[in-house]
Design an enzyme around this catalytic site. Structure first.
Site, PDB file in Angstrom:
ATOM      1  CB  VAL A   1      -4.845  13.713  14.435  1.00 19.20           C
ATOM      2  CG1 VAL A   1      -5.858  13.090  15.377  1.00 19.20           C
ATOM      3  CG2 VAL A   1      -3.433  13.250  14.793  1.00 19.20           C
TER       4      VAL A   1
ATOM      5  CB  SER B   1      -7.118  13.859   8.305  1.00 18.04           C
ATOM      6  OG  SER B   1      -6.427  12.625   8.258  1.00 18.04           O
TER       7      SER B   1
ATOM      8  CB  ILE C   1      -6.833   9.584   4.936  1.00 20.87           C
ATOM      9  CG1 ILE C   1      -5.998  10.449   5.896  1.00 20.87           C
ATOM     10  CG2 ILE C   1      -7.375  10.438   3.804  1.00 20.87           C
ATOM     11  CD1 ILE C   1      -4.798  11.119   5.212  1.00 20.87           C
TER      12      ILE C   1
ATOM     13  CG  ASP D   1     -12.352   3.634   8.117  1.00 20.85           C
ATOM     14  OD1 ASP D   1     -13.193   3.148   7.345  1.00 20.85           O
ATOM     15  OD2 ASP D   1     -12.177   4.861   8.254  1.00 20.85           O
TER      16      ASP D   1
ATOM     17  CE  LYS E   1     -10.403   5.328   5.252  1.00 22.85           C
ATOM     18  NZ  LYS E   1     -11.687   6.016   5.451  1.00 22.85           N
TER      19      LYS E   1
END
Length: 302
Positions: free
Chosen positions: A96, A98, A100, A140, A15
């Protein structure tokens, strides 16, 4: 008669927050945001096999240090989805912590698999109100369920589809520094910032979108830079790459993205930056709608 084994494989796309405006903070401590989110054609992979107690094993180049116990988001998502057992195998390809959505993308992938296999006791509720059901796992997770471009607002539960958003060519870079989201938010100096415009433009193409993005922000970038100065090195490397139109941090970092006009330019830039910084995680990618890419593939054998 041989026992039939049912198995599903699914991808968990990264993402990317093209924008991330922090617009306020609620009394319960949750921050309000306004973000334009897209997905990448790179990510983790998840396999689910029906039968046996609920379990998880982790492989892949980024598996080191990642726990496969009850606190893992895959198992927590399966629990919330009321899974009646089964074995998960996660191939971890994204760094991990990170920025995204790696863990959130994995959790959402687990939900998609369970729904597709009919292995979720709460399938109907999950399909009707995924934000309310899975938001407790993280802001998220709801946006990662569909893997399509959206405007994400509130604390992550207000999702407005952006079906006509142009696709983008990009390079993603992480300097191999894990950065926990709560730590970045604690460094945020100002939580009351302007949102994106109330109505977003009808983008006429990639260049129009990139031009508009230049006037937007990631309000966590400064805070993340204060914690991990290497983010500045990543941004400088992207900005110095031939053909880079815009460089920005994604989410709470430390991964950054660079946008390019052509896939070939992105691949060339990724190769050159990787040669100069072999310890960084660097990958060219396509950004946009990854709904089709993220659909579970079911097989049966025996």
């Amino acid at each position: 008669m041989a026992e039939v084994t049912a198995r599903a494989r699914v991808r968990a796309p990264a993402k990317i927050n093209l924008t991330l405006h922090i617009t306020g903070k609620r009394d319960d401590g949750y921050h309000l945001l306004d973000s334009l989110v897209v997905f990448a054609d790179v990510g983790d992979r998840l396999e689910y096999t029906v039968g046996g107690p609920l379990s998880l094993s982790i492989t892949g180049p980024e598996a080191g240090g990642l726990e496969a116990g009850p606190s893992n988001l895959v198992l927590r998502a399966a629990s919330l989805a009321e899974a009646d057992g089964g074995r998960f195998k996660l191939e971890k390809n994204l760094p991990v912590s990170s920025g995204i959505g790696g863990g959130s993308a994995d959790a959402a992938a687990a939900v998609r698999v369970l729904l597709a296999m009919g292995a979720s006791g709460g399938a109907q509720a999950a399909a009707v109100d995924p934000a309310a059901r899975f938001l407790p796992l993280g802001a998220d997770v709801p946006v990662c369920l569909d893997c399509r471009p959206v405007r994400m607002q509130g604390i992550g539960e207000i999702l407005t589809p952006m079906p006509d958003l142009p696709g983008l060519h990009a390079v993603l870079i992480n300097p191999r520094v894990a950065l926990a989201t709560p730590v970045v938010f604690r460094e945020l100096q100002r939580a009351e910032n302007a949102p994106m415009p109330a109505t977003l433009p009808d983008f006429e193409g990639r260049r129009h979108l990139v031009s508009w993005l230049r006037d937007q922000r990631n309000d966590l970038q400064e805070a993340a830079l204060s914690l991990v100065p290497a983010i500045g090195d990543v941004l400088a490397a992207l900005e110095g790459a031939q053909g880079c139109l815009l460089a920005r941090m994604s989410g709470s970092g430390a991964t950054c993205f660079g946008l390019f006009d052509h896939a070939a330019s992105a691949k060339t830039a990724a190769a050159r930056i990787s040669d100069r910084h072999p310890h960084w995680w660097v990958t060219p990618t396509q950004l946009g709608d990854m709904q089709a890419l993220s659909q579970p593939r079911i097989s049966r054998s025996g």
